[in-house]
Every structure is written in C-alpha cells, then in structure tokens.
Design an enzyme around this catalytic site. Structure first.
Site, short mmCIF file in Angstrom:
data_model
loop_
_atom_site.label_atom_id
_atom_site.label_comp_id
_atom_site.label_asym_id
_atom_site.label_seq_id
_atom_site.Cartn_x
_atom_site.Cartn_y
_atom_site.Cartn_z
CE LYS A 70 14.41 -21.12 -0.23
NZ LYS A 70 13.59 -22.31 -0.28
CE1 TYR B 55 1.75 -7.85 14.42
CE2 TYR B 55 1.45 -7.41 12.07
CZ TYR B 55 0.91 -7.66 13.31
OH TYR B 55 -0.45 -7.74 13.47
N PRO C 179 20.47 -27.16 -0.87
CG PRO C 179 19.13 -25.29 -1.34
CD PRO C 179 20.38 -25.73 -0.59
CD GLN D 40 17.13 -26.18 -7.71
OE1 GLN D 40 17.67 -25.09 -7.76
NE2 GLN D 40 16.51 -26.61 -6.64
#
Lengths: 222, 222
Positions: free
Chosen positions: B61, B67, B168, B173
């Site tokens: 995530k 950078y 997901p 969940q």
C-alpha cells in the site's frame, strides 16, 4: 533540538556510522521502509540501542485497514517510539484501531496531512477539510506537513495547536533549513543532504545553524 | 481463476505449506507488509520460487513520494509481478515516477481507489472525482476496490473498463464470495478465511464454488 534525520537509502554500515556521528546533535531518526526492508528489523533495533535517548520514528506511511496497520506497528514495537500513518485512511476500522493500539503501548501516532511532492495537490490537498476532521477526532501526537509548502504547515499549526509538526522536504526536495520552522513546524526532517554528505555530522550542524539563522530572521520580521 | 489469497499474519512455515496447497487453485498471492517484515524478503522469494507461474503482488500500500516508492519497489523486484500503491498520492513526483519505474521493469501497477473499512468514507470516498482523474491519467494495470462496497466496484468498472479490479474484504471483513465479481471485479482477495482455515485448500475450493454459484445467480438476474 529541531532536526530529525531520515534513514532511507543507506547501507547497514553507513547507518551505524551515521547514528554514532549524529546521536547527540539531532532530535531523532526517521527510519523508512526501504531501509527496513533491505537492512532488516534486527539492525534497526541495534541502531536504536546505540542511541536510545532519541526519538525513533517508524516511517512506513501506513495506509491500510486497522488490522494490518496494527500488525505492522507490532513489528516496529521493539525499536520505534512513534509510527507514521496517513490521515487519508480515516478513523473507523482504520486509524482508530491503530491509535488505540499505540496508546495502549505507550507509543506516539504521527499523521501525514499533506505531502512534499507536487502530486499532493492532485487529491490530498483538495481533501484538507476532511483530513482536518480526522486530525481533530484523533488528536495525534504529531503531524507530517511538507516543508516545501509552508502554507500547509501554517494551516495545520492553527488547526492543531496541540500537535508537534514534522516537516520533510528539507534539502534534496528543495526547502531551506528553517523555512518550515518559521511557518510553525516543530521539527524539520532532512535526509540525503545529511546522510549523503561527505561529513554527515558537519552537514547536520550546518543545517542546525541555518535553521537558527532563519528562525532569528523570521522572528525579527514578525 | 478469480481468487487471490492474501498472506498477512502467517508464520514462515505456514506460508510455505499454504503456497504448496494453493498454488494450482488460485490466481495469485498478495503478500502484505506484516508478513514481509516478519519473515523477510528471502522467504518471499522462496515462496515465489515454489509457485512461479502465479501472480505475486507486493501489497505494501505504497503512499510516499516517488523516490521512496521506487526504492521500495526495487526491494520487491526479485519476487513481485505487481505492486500496490495508493491513488491519493497523486501523479507528479509521486505515482508518475513509480509507474514509469514499474513499466521499465515490466511490472504491473495496481492502485487502491477505495478501501473496505468504514473509515474509507471519511476522506477517501469523498475524493472519488480526483482519484478517478489520477486513474485516468496513469491507466494502471489494476485497481483495488472493496468487496464490502459493491457500488464502488461498479463505479470504477464503468470509469476504467481497461483495468483489472481486485476486491479485498471477502470473508473476515464481511463480503460474500462472488459479490464483488457480480459488481464487476475480476478477482476477489481472501485472507484469514482461507489462511486461517483448518484445511486451506478445501476453504479456497469452497470459496471458488461459492463465487461460481453467486456469479451464475447474478448473471441470471441481470
């Protein structure tokens, strides 16, 4: 002290030298995901052991559901005093769970509220009212707001007078030392300009001097 | 195949057994930060080696400046086919750099556009128009949208017909297998309900059967 050093792209050996060189001249160390993934958690524990009195920050920029952020925080519990997560994630089932977990463990929560790259304007900074509401609800110990955009620091200084404000983007990303402090930040985070310098301790001391000069100037003007 | 298994809170030994058991019945594996931090990158490389034909996703995530995201992507290059990052980071100096880096390396970019926890409504889902603009600009290979909110899947199915949608939130969940597929997702991601089952392979096959049944039902109704 007002300087925090970011450890991102350094080797394990360089990191040990940096911590030895800088321990007494900085407020703390912000340890990024690239470093932890390449060097391993055990080495970070060792670094912390070599400089235990400073603030050690796990800068994983957590941005997941609460369950996952708690698991990651547990992986950093052995060395980190504070954990950085994104305010963008929201409270219920997200930052709320992380905040409760960290409070139980006696650790500090630091929330990103804006970022130093131009793309922060694409989405993040357009959501400022909602992000400010998350900050107000959770009242975290600290906030991360970019040194490259002092107006965001000033805004959150007003909105969250209780919070420590940490400002990245000093040095390689373009902000001058002291600029963010003048806007209301408590700490400036410096990375490559110190960790990549031939003499990191001298570079850190120079950054501190430049912070002080700039602060003196802006205080005289205000 | 339409099932991706999430490896988060499993031990190294369990992970090796899971990959052996599931390799031929799932589309791929999504490897989370808690697992990589505790087990180490070398073990993930070994897991991939035991099941090289599947899609391996680094689910860090990512939500940092370009950078740093590039540095982290480099740490996952040895095992990951795809990397998940957050759309809210924006393009310039952020996701743009990551997208270019991944394209050069022949890797897939997957962007989170909404999340499965209730807190996603605090900020994330209020920023949907701006997030959709980031998606449109970058045209990533895949999107992550929550199985727990099929309306978000349907919305991004319309907005990004070219993208694979990964959902997901199935199982622990609360979403039922097949629900997200009916709304337009290409893959459902299941974690604890498979990895924590007494017989993970049987649990994965059951989830696949339930996906198929549900898909048959919703296709008959439409």
């Amino acid at each position: 002290m007002t300087l925090i050093v970011a450890l991102d792209r350094v080797s394990p050996g360089e990191a040990e030298q940096l911590v030895a060189d800088l321990c007494d001249v900085v407020e703390g160390f912000k340890v990024g995901l690239p470093f932890v993934l390449s060097a391993g958690v055990r080495l970070v524990e060792k670094l912390r052991g070599a400089c235990p009195s400073r603030l050690w920050i796990a800068d994983y920029k957590l941005a997941d559901i609460g369950y996952i952020m708690r698991l990651v925080a547990e992986e950093a519990a052995s060395w980190a005093d504070a954990v950085i997560a994104h305010s963008f994630i929201g409270v219920d089932g997200g930052l709320g769970e992380l905040a409760e977990h960290l409070a139980r463990e006696g650790k500090k929560l630091i929330l990103v509220v804006s970022m130093s790259h131009p793309g922060s304007r694409d989405v993040y900074d357009r959501a400022t009212p909602y992000i400010a509401a998350v900050v107000e609800r959770l009242r975290p110990w600290g906030l991360v707001a970019p040194a490259t955009r002092p107006e965001m620091i000033a805004l959150y200084r007003r909105k969250a007078p209780w919070a420590k404000i940490l400002a990245p983007g000093v040095g390689a990303q373009g902000a001058e030392p002291g600029e963010a402090l003048c806007a209301g930040a408590d700490y400036e985070i410096i990375g490559r300009q110190v960790t990549g310098a031939p003499e990191p301790r001298a570079a850190a001391l120079l950054a501190r001097r430049r912070q002080e000069e700039r602060l003196r100037l802006c205080r005289a003007q205000s």
